[in-house]
Motif scaffolding. Sequence first.
Motif, mmCIF file in Angstrom:
data_model
loop_
_atom_site.group_PDB
_atom_site.id
_atom_site.type_symbol
_atom_site.label_atom_id
_atom_site.label_comp_id
_atom_site.label_asym_id
_atom_site.label_seq_id
_atom_site.Cartn_x
_atom_site.Cartn_y
_atom_site.Cartn_z
ATOM 1 N N ILE A 11 0.838 -1.203 0.000
ATOM 2 C CA ILE A 11 0.000 0.000 0.000
ATOM 3 C C ILE A 11 0.873 1.253 0.000
ATOM 4 O O ILE A 11 0.615 2.211 -0.731
ATOM 5 C CB ILE A 11 -0.963 -0.007 1.203
ATOM 6 C CG1 ILE A 11 -2.065 -1.050 0.970
ATOM 7 C CG2 ILE A 11 -1.575 1.372 1.439
ATOM 8 C CD1 ILE A 11 -3.004 -1.251 2.150
ATOM 9 N N HIS A 67 1.082 4.021 -3.013
ATOM 10 C CA HIS A 67 0.869 5.444 -2.762
ATOM 11 C C HIS A 67 1.989 6.263 -3.397
ATOM 12 O O HIS A 67 1.731 7.256 -4.092
ATOM 13 C CB HIS A 67 0.816 5.723 -1.263
ATOM 14 C CG HIS A 67 0.832 7.190 -0.930
ATOM 15 N ND1 HIS A 67 -0.310 7.979 -0.994
ATOM 16 C CD2 HIS A 67 1.842 8.017 -0.554
ATOM 17 C CE1 HIS A 67 0.008 9.222 -0.672
ATOM 18 N NE2 HIS A 67 1.302 9.278 -0.405
ATOM 19 N N GLN A 68 3.215 5.848 -3.175
ATOM 20 C CA GLN A 68 4.359 6.582 -3.708
ATOM 21 C C GLN A 68 4.377 6.548 -5.232
ATOM 22 O O GLN A 68 4.661 7.562 -5.887
ATOM 23 C CB GLN A 68 5.662 6.005 -3.163
ATOM 24 C CG GLN A 68 6.904 6.802 -3.550
ATOM 25 C CD GLN A 68 6.841 8.246 -3.104
ATOM 26 O OE1 GLN A 68 6.590 8.526 -1.932
ATOM 27 N NE2 GLN A 68 7.050 9.180 -4.023
ATOM 28 N N LYS A 92 1.658 8.838 -6.532
ATOM 29 C CA LYS A 92 2.060 10.231 -6.278
ATOM 30 C C LYS A 92 3.111 10.682 -7.290
ATOM 31 O O LYS A 92 3.038 11.800 -7.823
ATOM 32 C CB LYS A 92 2.601 10.347 -4.854
ATOM 33 C CG LYS A 92 2.947 11.760 -4.430
ATOM 34 C CD LYS A 92 3.403 11.795 -2.971
ATOM 35 C CE LYS A 92 3.760 13.203 -2.536
ATOM 36 N NZ LYS A 92 4.197 13.215 -1.101
ATOM 37 N N GLU A 110 -6.862 6.795 3.223
ATOM 38 C CA GLU A 110 -6.163 8.055 2.951
ATOM 39 C C GLU A 110 -4.965 7.853 2.026
ATOM 40 O O GLU A 110 -4.749 8.625 1.091
ATOM 41 C CB GLU A 110 -5.707 8.688 4.268
ATOM 42 C CG GLU A 110 -6.850 9.227 5.119
ATOM 43 C CD GLU A 110 -6.366 9.735 6.467
ATOM 44 O OE1 GLU A 110 -5.159 9.606 6.767
ATOM 45 O OE2 GLU A 110 -7.201 10.263 7.222
ATOM 46 N N LEU A 111 -4.188 6.798 2.293
ATOM 47 C CA LEU A 111 -2.956 6.576 1.539
ATOM 48 C C LEU A 111 -3.195 6.101 0.117
ATOM 49 O O LEU A 111 -2.466 6.473 -0.798
ATOM 50 C CB LEU A 111 -2.086 5.538 2.256
ATOM 51 C CG LEU A 111 -1.045 6.012 3.259
ATOM 52 C CD1 LEU A 111 -0.320 4.819 3.858
ATOM 53 C CD2 LEU A 111 -0.051 6.969 2.616
ATOM 54 N N LEU A 112 -4.222 5.272 -0.076
ATOM 55 C CA LEU A 112 -4.359 4.618 -1.368
ATOM 56 C C LEU A 112 -5.726 4.780 -2.011
ATOM 57 O O LEU A 112 -5.845 5.348 -3.098
ATOM 58 C CB LEU A 112 -4.021 3.128 -1.235
ATOM 59 C CG LEU A 112 -4.007 2.324 -2.538
ATOM 60 C CD1 LEU A 112 -3.031 2.907 -3.544
ATOM 61 C CD2 LEU A 112 -3.663 0.860 -2.257
ATOM 62 N N PHE A 154 -7.048 8.302 -2.252
ATOM 63 C CA PHE A 154 -5.989 8.999 -2.985
ATOM 64 C C PHE A 154 -6.102 8.730 -4.479
ATOM 65 O O PHE A 154 -6.049 9.655 -5.299
ATOM 66 C CB PHE A 154 -4.627 8.548 -2.447
ATOM 67 C CG PHE A 154 -3.461 9.310 -2.999
ATOM 68 C CD1 PHE A 154 -3.153 10.580 -2.531
ATOM 69 C CD2 PHE A 154 -2.652 8.763 -3.990
ATOM 70 C CE1 PHE A 154 -2.075 11.294 -3.045
ATOM 71 C CE2 PHE A 154 -1.578 9.471 -4.505
ATOM 72 C CZ PHE A 154 -1.288 10.738 -4.029
#
Length: 260
Positions: free
Chosen positions: A33, A37-38, A41, A88-90, A93
């Motif tokens: 996860i 996310h990174q 982004k 929130e992270l994935l 997002f």
Amino acid sequence: MSYENILVATENNITTITINRPNKLNALNKATIAELHQAFKTAEADTATRVIVLTGSGEKAFVAGADISEFANFSVEEGAQLAQQGQELLFDFVENLKTPVIGAVNGFALGGGLELAMSCHFRVASENAKMGLPEVSLGVIPGYGGTQRLPQLVGKGKAMEMIMTAGMLNAEEAKQYGLVNYVVPQAELLDLCNSIAQKIIKNSPVAISKAIKAVNANFKDGVNGYETEIKAFGYCFGTEDFKEGTTAFLEKRKAEFSGK
């Protein structure tokens, strides 16, 4: 940037993110996860990326679910935190990215896997795809947005049935209920996604990002989707893409959008 659990490649303005844990059927753990996310982004910030395609490695699974071993002994507070951080992270997002995300669903997309696919802006499935939210069979409910996004896509009644029975849809059933847009042989899955992506790339990146925001606004509590649309529509009039698009139309030529 190097990753342990995913693969990232960019070609012809398309960034393909592949979840690469085939021995675990690409199950989502905390590390995966975080890497996703990174990767999202980074792709969002890359002006060369106009469309993102998300898929899973191997022929068996897109994502077979979350890695249960990581949270089997969690407390009430830890469980709630797991869901909140994951969303929130994935999941939230991805849904709110300005760059279009196509989910290429190959094989099983279960639990967190289906929730991740539903976070994409739309989905294409291979003929062997199986989709479902089996969480109640483990004594828990979907925690990464499944209870919210599934009814939006297939309707409240069908979503209730799927969640309560922990049942699965095959690819054609998923298409019938609007969960996926197309079903193709597995060998043709990424080709079709790339073909759709190329059609998207011809259009204004600014307008597409505003369209994503406006469509998503309709499903957010306390947000007036019509008002969001009006403001986004007006915003477009001040962009270089609008000037180029309208000028190209009047001059009877193809527009060359800058994304500004």
